[in-house]
Design a protein around this motif. Sequence first.
Motif, mmCIF file in Angstrom:
data_model
loop_
_atom_site.group_PDB
_atom_site.id
_atom_site.type_symbol
_atom_site.label_atom_id
_atom_site.label_comp_id
_atom_site.label_asym_id
_atom_site.label_seq_id
_atom_site.Cartn_x
_atom_site.Cartn_y
_atom_site.Cartn_z
ATOM 1 N N GLU A 134 5.455 -10.597 -1.963
ATOM 2 C CA GLU A 134 5.803 -9.724 -3.088
ATOM 3 C C GLU A 134 7.128 -9.000 -2.820
ATOM 4 O OE1 GLU A 134 3.613 -9.375 -5.768
ATOM 5 O OE2 GLU A 134 4.963 -7.987 -6.801
ATOM 6 N N GLU A 138 10.768 -9.384 -4.721
ATOM 7 C CA GLU A 138 11.435 -8.214 -5.309
ATOM 8 C C GLU A 138 12.836 -8.081 -4.752
ATOM 9 O OE1 GLU A 138 8.866 -4.897 -4.513
ATOM 10 O OE2 GLU A 138 7.369 -5.601 -5.959
ATOM 11 N N LYS A 173 6.035 -13.676 -11.269
ATOM 12 C CA LYS A 173 5.309 -12.565 -11.887
ATOM 13 C C LYS A 173 4.401 -13.073 -13.008
ATOM 14 C CE LYS A 173 6.032 -8.764 -9.841
ATOM 15 N NZ LYS A 173 4.835 -8.195 -9.204
ATOM 16 N N PRO A 176 1.610 -16.036 -10.234
ATOM 17 C CA PRO A 176 1.939 -16.077 -8.802
ATOM 18 C C PRO A 176 1.446 -17.334 -8.084
ATOM 19 C CG PRO A 176 0.966 -13.961 -9.392
ATOM 20 C CD PRO A 176 0.813 -14.855 -10.576
#
Length: 273
Positions: A134, A138, A173, A176
């Motif tokens: 994650e 990001e 997103k 996943p």
Amino acid sequence: MMKVDIEKCIGCGLCVKDCFPGDIKMVSDKAKIRNIACFKCGHCIAVCPANAISTDEYNMDEIKEYSKEKFDIDPENLLNFIKFRRSIRQFKTIDVAKDKLEAIIEAGRFTQTGANAQDVSYTVVRENLAEIKELTYETLNHIGEQILSNPSPENQAYTRYAKMWINMYKKYKENPVENDKLFCNAPAIIITTAFSDVNAALASSNMELMANSLTLGTFFSGFFVRAASANPEIRDIVGIPEGKHIVTCMTVGYPDVQYKRSVPRKAAEVSWK
Ligand SMILES: Cc1cc2nc3c(=O)[nH]c(=O)nc-3n(C[C@H](O)[C@H](O)[C@H](O)COP(=O)(O)O)c2cc1C
């Protein structure tokens, strides 16, 4: 410290000849190791016909006596093995047992290092892979946005990647599991860190071959390495030791794809002088 068993030493001098730092001398027809310039490469242990040399710094029990049957590889098979290896980006939803991961790391551990530094460390991530994934997505998304918002000549070369990372993040997103282009749902990753990039890269290459021989598949995630170099939080979560930096990130899992043949490549650019 390297030690010579005087009772066993036959005074052949092979250890003296093979000692690169010149740390061994013959004294009264027996090898004497000074342990001053010695960088503990173990050549003296390996070359001694009388098995007279040992050390208290490494585990002597893991030394193996040479046997042609167990130690030699047919060159054609080796080259074919290298040619047939592929980056695997489709994995089965099966975990990789700890002993398999340990065997891969063992291949890294026995890879040569400059000045025998043995400076490569390994971090296996299985439990908190989702969290790391994650954060990496990001970070890549953030790097991508920064690159696109600042079209400097330096950033121009990365525009393609910037768009790819933003798109990867968006798709991830949305779903996943279906859209994991970062680690392709591999159940584990092994991160190598080192003082020397070359040492960790060499280790990684052997680790990949070992993984393949265990019927496992891998690919190297340069994207993860890029994200980790930009975001110290990733280093923190992974727990990178002070002074070391992330060199490779290898995904590991059981392949869910079968290749029928090898691939073509550019001709080697070689100059013979
Ligand atoms: C240093 C390095 C970084 C790589 N980074 C990625 C990556 O982030 N994502 C990916 O899907 N493949 C990555 N790869 C795999 C390459 O794309 C792959 O090795 C190349 O396309 C050749 O395919 P092959 O490995 O099947 O021979 C990387 C490979 C290397 C050596």
